[in-house]
Design an enzyme around this catalytic site. Structure first.
Site, PDB file in Angstrom:
ATOM      1  N   LYS A 114       0.822  -1.217   0.000  1.00 20.34           N
ATOM      2  CA  LYS A 114       0.000   0.000   0.000  1.00 20.34           C
ATOM      3  C   LYS A 114       0.855   1.266   0.000  1.00 20.34           C
ATOM      4  CE  LYS A 114      -4.263  -2.024   1.681  1.00 20.34           C
ATOM      5  NZ  LYS A 114      -3.929  -3.475   1.800  1.00 20.34           N
TER       6      LYS A 114
HETATM    7  C1  PLP Z   1      -4.578  -4.526   1.178  1.00 19.88           C
HETATM    8  C2  PLP Z   1      -3.839  -5.818   1.150  1.00 19.88           C
HETATM    9  C3  PLP Z   1      -4.210  -6.862   0.261  1.00 19.88           C
HETATM   10  C4  PLP Z   1      -5.413  -6.797  -0.646  1.00 19.88           C
HETATM   11  O1  PLP Z   1      -5.283  -5.850  -1.687  1.00 19.88           O
HETATM   12  P1  PLP Z   1      -6.580  -5.374  -2.505  1.00 19.88           P
HETATM   13  O2  PLP Z   1      -6.114  -4.273  -3.376  1.00 19.88           O
HETATM   14  O3  PLP Z   1      -7.579  -4.891  -1.468  1.00 19.88           O
HETATM   15  O4  PLP Z   1      -7.110  -6.541  -3.250  1.00 19.88           O
HETATM   16  C5  PLP Z   1      -3.396  -7.999   0.249  1.00 19.88           C
HETATM   17  N1  PLP Z   1      -2.346  -8.138   1.071  1.00 19.88           N
HETATM   18  C6  PLP Z   1      -1.969  -7.161   1.932  1.00 19.88           C
HETATM   19  C7  PLP Z   1      -0.799  -7.386   2.815  1.00 19.88           C
HETATM   20  C8  PLP Z   1      -2.700  -5.972   2.007  1.00 19.88           C
HETATM   21  O5  PLP Z   1      -2.327  -5.012   2.869  1.00 19.88           O
END
Ligand code: PLP
Length: 467
Positions: A114
């Site tokens: 993220k």
């Molecule tokens: C947010 C997140 C996901 C999922 O990603 P999306 O874009 O919501 O599908 C997977 N793994 C981790 C570690 C995350 O923080």
């Protein structure tokens, strides 16, 4: 020609990039997406192969922001966003076996992918707001990774006050501390006496009643419905594709999936010209998308807690953006489908189902399989994976087809973010936090505990906003 952005449901104003950056959810309840996508020819793609991560990011993102942000400024914002990543390659690619690869997306400040989007989002916002002479308030709910990444992305923003709501006592110690130990007069952590759904409901209700804010202040969303986040994530698909022989050799991706934001970015990379054969939707037991792909019915189910909490969702909001393409941009039909979905479930048309199945496959991975996979990879490669990434690598092997070419799993988080889950894999190893976070448990925490009460939270926020 600058790209215009429209809502999947067709009833909201058409916006330019600046508008969509500040918008969040469209006023008709839909999600914004570009009216047309940039497309790179094979020659253009070949010319992009030698670029550094930041050069590539500037090249891929430039068409999306044209008209709002000039290229030189974009290059500087991108450079600043990825400068503090702890690996020179920003998104290093590691080989697991003959044709399985791992794209490590956890070298950013908060150890999850993220950061790729939120480091850039904070800088884009501050740039645009400085030029406009405006200030905004960011409000978000988090059950884990989004909150800390958003806070890290916005802590230096002059023109942003950020409020993150999390369920008191229900986020992991590492995740909470990554939020509450950040210093910044514009950073506010709100521990809400309630669960994650309560936090989300409070944020949703706030977007409907923005008038609680000081004058001339508007709310901005940082969840993955924000288009700028998706845009930033397209880049690393190209980066991995080029490293493995693209565009002259097709690649495949396995993506640990919750809200469908990350894998949707991979779909966009494919539509922009990157040859991709197979996009694997890797889910835990919260398998709304896996059921959709196997049965053709998209139906919500209650959230169940798993070892991979960042993928514990009942619906995948960004799936609406894919639906828009599956139904050839027929916004009235999307509006009707989403209305039907709000009452229960929808069945995809034969054509739509055939379209989604032509590029996507899926697998569901249980907690037990997740632990086995962490242990297996540890024994075979000496790599310790976090539970989300392990779901990705197992799904990658379940869905890999001979002749498709190399398969890249997105490693979405660092194992030290989820030490308890990693411990249950019985490798005998405890993942260590990297040096910049090694004193995390000694740092002072700052947060405010508040009741699950909209009026009280609004009063608190209004009082805390910087003048
Ligand atoms: C947010 C997140 C996901 C999922 O990603 P999306 O874009 O919501 O599908 C997977 N793994 C981790 C570690 C995350 O923080």
């Amino acid at each position: 020609m600058s790209i215009r952005y429209l809502s999947t449901r067709g009833q909201a104003p058409i916006l330019d990039f600046e508008g969509v950056l500040l918008a969040g959810l469209a006023s008709d309840g839909g999600l914004y997406l570009p009216e047309s996508l940039p497309h790179f020819s094979t020659d253009e793609l070949r010319a992009m192969r030698g670029l550094s991560y930041t050069e590539l990011a500037t090249t891929v993102i430039a068409p999306f922001v044209e008209g709002s942000i000039d290229r030189q400024t974009l290059a500087e914002l991108v450079e600043a966003s990825y400068r503090d990543f702890r690996h020179q390659a920003v998104a290093p690619l590691v080989q697991l076996d003959q044709d399985q690869w791992l794209l490590e997306l956890f070298h950013g400040p908060t150890l999850a992918f993220k950061d790729f989007a939120l480091q850039l989002l904070g800088r884009l916002l501050d740039h645009v707001l400085t030029r406009r002479g405006e200030k905004v308030v960011i409000m978000g709910a988090t059950s884990g990774d989004t909150g800390s990444a958003a806070i890290e992305g916005c802590r230096h923003c002059e023109h942003v006050d950020i409020f993150i709501l999390y369920p008191d006592g229900r986020v992991s110690d590492v995740q909470r501390r990554q939020m509450t130990t950040v210093e910044g007069s514009n950073v506010h952590n709100l521990a809400v006496r309630g669960n994650f759904d309560d936090c989300q409901a409070l944020v949703k209700a706030s977007f409907v009643a923005e008038r609680f804010l000081p004058e001339n202040r508007s709310l901005v969303a940082v969840n993955s419905i924000n288009w700028a986040r998706i845009m930033a994530q397209i880049v690393y698909y190209f980066y991995a594709g080029f490293a493995l022989g693209g565009p002259d050799r097709p690649v495949n991706f396995s993506v640990p999936t919750g809200n469908f934001g990350d894998i949707y970015a991979g779909y966009l990379a494919q539509r922009m010209g990157l040859p991709v054969n197979n996009l694997v939707i890797a889910t835990n037991r919260n398998d709304v998308l896996h059921r959709m792909l196997t049965t053709g019915t998209y139906s919500r189910q209650p959230i169940e807690a798993s070892l991979s909490p960042s993928m514990d969702i009942s619906v995948s909001s960004n799936f609406e953006r894919l639906l828009f393409d599956l139904y050839e941009g027929d916004a009235p039909q999307i509006a009707a489908l989403m209305d039907e979905f709000s009452h229960g479930q929808i069945a995809l048309s034969e054509t739509a189902l055939a379209r989604v199945r032509s590029l996507f496959t899926s697998a569901r991975v249980s907690d037990e399989e997740t632990c086995d996979e962490i242990a297996r990879l540890w024994q075979q490669t000496g790599l310790l994976l976090d539970p989300h990434s392990a779901i990705g690598t197992l799904a990658a092997r379940k869905c890999h087809r001979a002749g498709d070419g190399p398969m890249v799993t997105l490693a979405t988080a660092h194992p030290a973010k989820f030490p308890a889950a990693v411990a249950s894999a019985n490798t005998g190893e405890t993942p260590q936090l990297p040096p910049h976070l090694s004193d995390l448990f000694d740092r002072e925490e700052r947060f405010h505990t508040l009741d699950n009460d909209l009026t009280a939270i609004h009063a608190f926020m209004a009082a805390q906003c910087r003048p």
